[in-house]
Scaffold this active site. Sequence first.
Site, short mmCIF file in Angstrom:
data_model
loop_
_atom_site.label_atom_id
_atom_site.label_comp_id
_atom_site.label_asym_id
_atom_site.label_seq_id
_atom_site.Cartn_x
_atom_site.Cartn_y
_atom_site.Cartn_z
N SER A 143 28.00 -128.54 14.32
CA SER A 143 29.34 -128.91 14.80
C SER A 143 30.33 -129.34 13.73
O SER A 143 31.45 -129.74 14.06
CB SER A 143 29.22 -130.02 15.84
N GLY A 179 28.29 -134.44 21.96
CA GLY A 179 29.35 -135.31 22.45
C GLY A 179 30.15 -134.68 23.60
O GLY A 179 30.33 -135.30 24.66
N SER A 184 37.22 -123.67 17.91
CA SER A 184 37.63 -124.94 17.31
C SER A 184 38.98 -124.81 16.62
O SER A 184 39.38 -123.71 16.18
CB SER A 184 36.57 -125.34 16.28
N ASN A 185 39.63 -125.95 16.48
CA ASN A 185 40.87 -126.00 15.67
C ASN A 185 40.59 -125.52 14.24
O ASN A 185 41.50 -125.09 13.55
CB ASN A 185 41.44 -127.42 15.70
N HIS A 186 39.33 -125.57 13.82
CA HIS A 186 39.01 -125.17 12.45
C HIS A 186 39.01 -123.64 12.25
O HIS A 186 38.93 -123.17 11.12
CB HIS A 186 37.70 -125.81 12.01
N TYR A 227 32.28 -123.23 8.78
CA TYR A 227 32.23 -123.58 10.21
C TYR A 227 33.37 -122.87 10.97
O TYR A 227 33.15 -122.27 12.02
CB TYR A 227 32.35 -125.11 10.33
N ASP A 261 19.52 -127.43 25.41
CA ASP A 261 19.66 -127.95 24.05
C ASP A 261 18.28 -127.83 23.41
O ASP A 261 17.28 -127.60 24.10
CB ASP A 261 20.11 -129.42 24.07
#
Length: 292
Positions: free
Chosen positions: A76, A16, A112-114, A137, A35
């Site tokens: 992801s 995305g 990532s925010n994670h 993740y 990819d």
Amino acid sequence: MKTSMKTILITGAAGGIGSHLRRELAGKYRLRLSDRRTIKPLATGESFVRAELTKLGELLRAARGVDAVLHLGGYSVEGRWEDIHPANLVGCYNAFEAARLCGVKRFLFASSNHAVGFYRRDQVIDHRVPLRPDSRYGVAKAFGEALGSLYADKYGMQVFCMRIGNVNPAPLDKRRLSIWMSPRDMAQLVTIGIEHPDIRFEVVYGVSGNTRSWYDNANALRLGYRPQDDSEAFAAEVLARERPGNPRAETYQGGSFVHAESIPNPSAPARARRRATTKGRTGKKAKREAKK
Ligand code: 15L
């Protein structure tokens, strides 16, 4: 005639964020897309090199001669260790190694925010807070940031880690009002990561200028980031369709990642492990949900 346009390798370019960036960065850079999935059709200025993140040799082929690597590739969302480990740890290591071995100094890492998802929603955090991953993740993203720090200190690479929220034309739900990033703001931040003369090792938040932000994005602002968008423009519409969710998920910034559970007991028989994984709603279904 040699032009001065930079060539950027984008790993995971079929995903995305990759698709948004291809549109936003067209004409500004030569984009070498990589990819495991074929990408076509290609636009002017794009080329494609297939690469599995677990195969260093393939990434070396992809990284040869580029000016910067933008590493978006990997699994992801939250998932089983068997999926996260090869894609996000081995794969991330290989991406850094490929850049180093090919002499590519500039490396942009899609964190990532994670990586910090276990901070509460009533807190505002900056780029200096200790990592508090909310999932395997998130741990893998923390690992990528740590690798970035190592490659900056040890090999003099210039590493730009973006703790990305959620990149979409519009925010999807209440949580995303606080972490949303418009594609054009994403492109602006990536451009800073590629062009800023003074990057050694930086952590910034990949979010728009959201009124409801949980982040003090001072480091990005210091480097010149001026977000053009704010999720508040969508707030009324988003909140009108919001339904109450899991209370634990609603307490923490990482949302459903804090309770997404697929840690099957490794010593349990394979069938029980599969059941636990399904119950934990990981895999394709959860992936679809997290990406919604
Ligand atoms: C991420 O890091 C994921 O890659 C993406 O799929 C979304 O789940 C996003 O975070 C999010 O938190 O919305």
